[in-house]
Design a protein around this motif. Sequence first.
Motif, PDB file in Angstrom:
ATOM      1  N   GLN A  41       0.849  -1.184   0.000  1.00  0.00           N
ATOM      2  CA  GLN A  41       0.000   0.000   0.000  1.00  0.00           C
ATOM      3  C   GLN A  41       0.887   1.237   0.000  1.00  0.00           C
ATOM      4  OE1 GLN A  41      -3.285   0.208  -0.229  1.00  0.00           O
ATOM      5  NE2 GLN A  41      -3.675  -1.980  -0.201  1.00  0.00           N
ATOM      6  N   ALA A  42       0.383   2.348  -0.466  1.00  0.00           N
ATOM      7  CA  ALA A  42       1.174   3.576  -0.624  1.00  0.00           C
ATOM      8  C   ALA A  42       1.818   4.047   0.671  1.00  0.00           C
ATOM      9  CB  ALA A  42       0.324   4.679  -1.220  1.00  0.00           C
ATOM     10  N   THR A  43       1.259   3.692   1.811  1.00  0.00           N
ATOM     11  CA  THR A  43       1.811   4.166   3.086  1.00  0.00           C
ATOM     12  C   THR A  43       2.869   3.221   3.653  1.00  0.00           C
ATOM     13  OG1 THR A  43       0.041   3.042   4.276  1.00  0.00           O
ATOM     14  CG2 THR A  43      -0.320   5.356   3.679  1.00  0.00           C
ATOM     15  N   ALA A  44       3.096   2.097   2.999  1.00  0.00           N
ATOM     16  CA  ALA A  44       4.031   1.099   3.531  1.00  0.00           C
ATOM     17  C   ALA A  44       5.394   1.220   2.862  1.00  0.00           C
ATOM     18  CB  ALA A  44       3.462  -0.294   3.320  1.00  0.00           C
ATOM     19  N   SER A  45       6.369   0.512   3.410  1.00  0.00           N
ATOM     20  CA  SER A  45       7.714   0.477   2.853  1.00  0.00           C
ATOM     21  C   SER A  45       8.276  -0.911   3.103  1.00  0.00           C
ATOM     22  CB  SER A  45       8.582   1.535   3.528  1.00  0.00           C
ATOM     23  OG  SER A  45       9.900   1.435   3.095  1.00  0.00           O
ATOM     24  N   GLY A  46       8.464  -1.688   2.036  1.00  0.00           N
ATOM     25  CA  GLY A  46       8.849  -3.081   2.221  1.00  0.00           C
ATOM     26  C   GLY A  46      10.160  -3.441   1.584  1.00  0.00           C
ATOM     27  N   THR A  47      10.462  -4.736   1.635  1.00  0.00           N
ATOM     28  CA  THR A  47      11.702  -5.305   1.118  1.00  0.00           C
ATOM     29  C   THR A  47      11.383  -6.215  -0.057  1.00  0.00           C
ATOM     30  OG1 THR A  47      12.703  -5.251   3.298  1.00  0.00           O
ATOM     31  CG2 THR A  47      13.694  -6.745   1.696  1.00  0.00           C
ATOM     32  N   LEU A  48      12.155  -6.065  -1.137  1.00  0.00           N
ATOM     33  CA  LEU A  48      12.033  -6.934  -2.299  1.00  0.00           C
ATOM     34  C   LEU A  48      13.363  -7.644  -2.495  1.00  0.00           C
ATOM     35  CD1 LEU A  48      10.544  -8.008  -4.781  1.00  0.00           C
ATOM     36  CD2 LEU A  48      11.274  -5.951  -6.006  1.00  0.00           C
ATOM     37  N   THR A  49      13.346  -8.983  -2.449  1.00  0.00           N
ATOM     38  CA  THR A  49      14.543  -9.791  -2.652  1.00  0.00           C
ATOM     39  C   THR A  49      14.447 -10.452  -4.010  1.00  0.00           C
ATOM     40  OG1 THR A  49      14.732 -10.184  -0.278  1.00  0.00           O
ATOM     41  CG2 THR A  49      15.957 -11.671  -1.730  1.00  0.00           C
ATOM     42  N   GLY A  50      15.451 -10.231  -4.852  1.00  0.00           N
ATOM     43  CA  GLY A  50      15.441 -10.715  -6.224  1.00  0.00           C
ATOM     44  C   GLY A  50      15.811 -12.176  -6.353  1.00  0.00           C
ATOM     45  N   PRO A  51      15.737 -12.695  -7.582  1.00  0.00           N
ATOM     46  CA  PRO A  51      16.078 -14.093  -7.854  1.00  0.00           C
ATOM     47  C   PRO A  51      17.553 -14.393  -7.583  1.00  0.00           C
ATOM     48  CG  PRO A  51      15.021 -13.064  -9.759  1.00  0.00           C
ATOM     49  CD  PRO A  51      15.308 -11.990  -8.772  1.00  0.00           C
ATOM     50  N   THR A  52      17.859 -15.660  -7.359  1.00  0.00           N
ATOM     51  CA  THR A  52      19.231 -16.049  -7.033  1.00  0.00           C
ATOM     52  C   THR A  52      20.185 -15.939  -8.213  1.00  0.00           C
ATOM     53  OG1 THR A  52      18.672 -18.360  -7.479  1.00  0.00           O
ATOM     54  CG2 THR A  52      18.557 -17.626  -5.191  1.00  0.00           C
ATOM     55  N   ASP A  53      19.663 -15.956  -9.446  1.00  0.00           N
ATOM     56  CA  ASP A  53      20.576 -15.934 -10.591  1.00  0.00           C
ATOM     57  C   ASP A  53      20.881 -14.533 -11.104  1.00  0.00           C
ATOM     58  OD1 ASP A  53      18.030 -15.587 -11.557  1.00  0.00           O
ATOM     59  OD2 ASP A  53      18.210 -17.035 -13.188  1.00  0.00           O
ATOM     60  N   GLY A  54      20.528 -13.483 -10.378  1.00  0.00           N
ATOM     61  CA  GLY A  54      20.848 -12.117 -10.764  1.00  0.00           C
ATOM     62  C   GLY A  54      19.776 -11.484 -11.625  1.00  0.00           C
ATOM     63  N   SER A  55      19.736 -10.150 -11.614  1.00  0.00           N
ATOM     64  CA  SER A  55      18.679  -9.425 -12.315  1.00  0.00           C
ATOM     65  C   SER A  55      19.135  -8.036 -12.704  1.00  0.00           C
ATOM     66  CB  SER A  55      17.443  -9.289 -11.419  1.00  0.00           C
ATOM     67  OG  SER A  55      16.838 -10.529 -11.205  1.00  0.00           O
ATOM     68  N   GLU A  56      18.343  -7.424 -13.588  1.00  0.00           N
ATOM     69  CA  GLU A  56      18.485  -6.010 -13.892  1.00  0.00           C
ATOM     70  C   GLU A  56      17.354  -5.285 -13.179  1.00  0.00           C
ATOM     71  OE1 GLU A  56      19.500  -4.092 -17.884  1.00  0.00           O
ATOM     72  OE2 GLU A  56      17.323  -3.781 -17.707  1.00  0.00           O
ATOM     73  N   ASP A  68      13.825  -7.070 -13.802  1.00  0.00           N
ATOM     74  CA  ASP A  68      13.616  -7.751 -15.078  1.00  0.00           C
ATOM     75  C   ASP A  68      12.250  -7.312 -15.612  1.00  0.00           C
ATOM     76  OD1 ASP A  68      16.169  -8.927 -14.920  1.00  0.00           O
ATOM     77  OD2 ASP A  68      15.382 -10.577 -13.732  1.00  0.00           O
ATOM     78  N   SER A  69      11.274  -8.181 -15.778  1.00  0.00           N
ATOM     79  CA  SER A  69       9.981  -7.769 -16.336  1.00  0.00           C
ATOM     80  C   SER A  69       8.900  -7.556 -15.275  1.00  0.00           C
ATOM     81  CB  SER A  69       9.490  -8.816 -17.343  1.00  0.00           C
ATOM     82  OG  SER A  69       9.289 -10.059 -16.695  1.00  0.00           O
ATOM     83  N   THR A  70       9.219  -7.759 -14.006  1.00  0.00           N
ATOM     84  CA  THR A  70       8.236  -7.604 -12.928  1.00  0.00           C
ATOM     85  C   THR A  70       8.290  -6.187 -12.375  1.00  0.00           C
ATOM     86  OG1 THR A  70       8.458  -9.940 -12.336  1.00  0.00           O
ATOM     87  CG2 THR A  70       7.493  -8.485 -10.683  1.00  0.00           C
ATOM     88  N   LYS A  71       7.148  -5.526 -12.305  1.00  0.00           N
ATOM     89  CA  LYS A  71       7.067  -4.180 -11.729  1.00  0.00           C
ATOM     90  C   LYS A  71       7.016  -4.284 -10.205  1.00  0.00           C
ATOM     91  CE  LYS A  71       4.469  -2.386 -15.620  1.00  0.00           C
ATOM     92  NZ  LYS A  71       3.182  -1.840 -16.070  1.00  0.00           N
ATOM     93  N   PHE A  72       7.575  -3.262  -9.526  1.00  0.00           N
ATOM     94  CA  PHE A  72       7.439  -3.198  -8.073  1.00  0.00           C
ATOM     95  C   PHE A  72       7.146  -1.766  -7.652  1.00  0.00           C
ATOM     96  CE2 PHE A  72      12.019  -2.597  -8.676  1.00  0.00           C
ATOM     97  CZ  PHE A  72      12.321  -1.546  -7.831  1.00  0.00           C
ATOM     98  N   ALA A  73       6.447  -1.647  -6.520  1.00  0.00           N
ATOM     99  CA  ALA A  73       6.099  -0.334  -5.971  1.00  0.00           C
ATOM    100  C   ALA A  73       6.175  -0.383  -4.456  1.00  0.00           C
ATOM    101  CB  ALA A  73       4.689   0.057  -6.414  1.00  0.00           C
ATOM    102  N   ASN A  74       6.516   0.754  -3.860  1.00  0.00           N
ATOM    103  CA  ASN A  74       6.575   0.901  -2.410  1.00  0.00           C
ATOM    104  C   ASN A  74       7.490  -0.117  -1.745  1.00  0.00           C
ATOM    105  OD1 ASN A  74       4.766   3.099  -2.525  1.00  0.00           O
ATOM    106  ND2 ASN A  74       3.073   1.655  -2.705  1.00  0.00           N
TER     107      ASN A  74
END
Length: 186
Positions: A41-56, A68-74
Amino acid sequence: TLTFEDSGQRTTTFTQINNLIEGTSFTFSGSHQIDGSVGLQATASGTLTGPTDGSEWRIKSDNGGTIDSTKFANCSHLVGQAGNDDFIFEGAHQLTDITAGGGTNTLQGPDAGSSWSIDGSDSGAIVGQVTFSEIGKVIGGSNTDTFTFGTSGVLTGVGVDGGSGGANKIIGKNLANTWTIDSVDG
């Protein structure tokens, strides 16, 4: 297949889901991702951990972008894993921190001129934008960038690339330094 664990340690498995919203963290297992988006949600702030084989990772807004092709927000805390990760700022956007994980990792700043502080082993900040760790190479943008090394500052990868333009400069440690220039523009 998606697996969800709540604070009561109950596990639920989902299939055919393209978008994930809510929670405090998202972790991609192995090389798996989703075709939609993850976010809080717009008021939150979380952690995103990427795949083990590396990413852009492309940071396209404050706490948002694509992995990569997945969008993320907040998601203000980005975490790489064992593979090689490239983190690219597409503007003067802000995150709290990037922990790149294992692999050969690169951080590219925005085209706006930036001040970089390298104050530890593969760690530092793009001042006013993000702190980072486990990054061996930093790349400036198309305007003037300043890279300042603190007493303990070192990059163990390829080091510093000033970017595609500007009158970039490096400010060395406040110690006796020896500089070796072995090509035009460093």
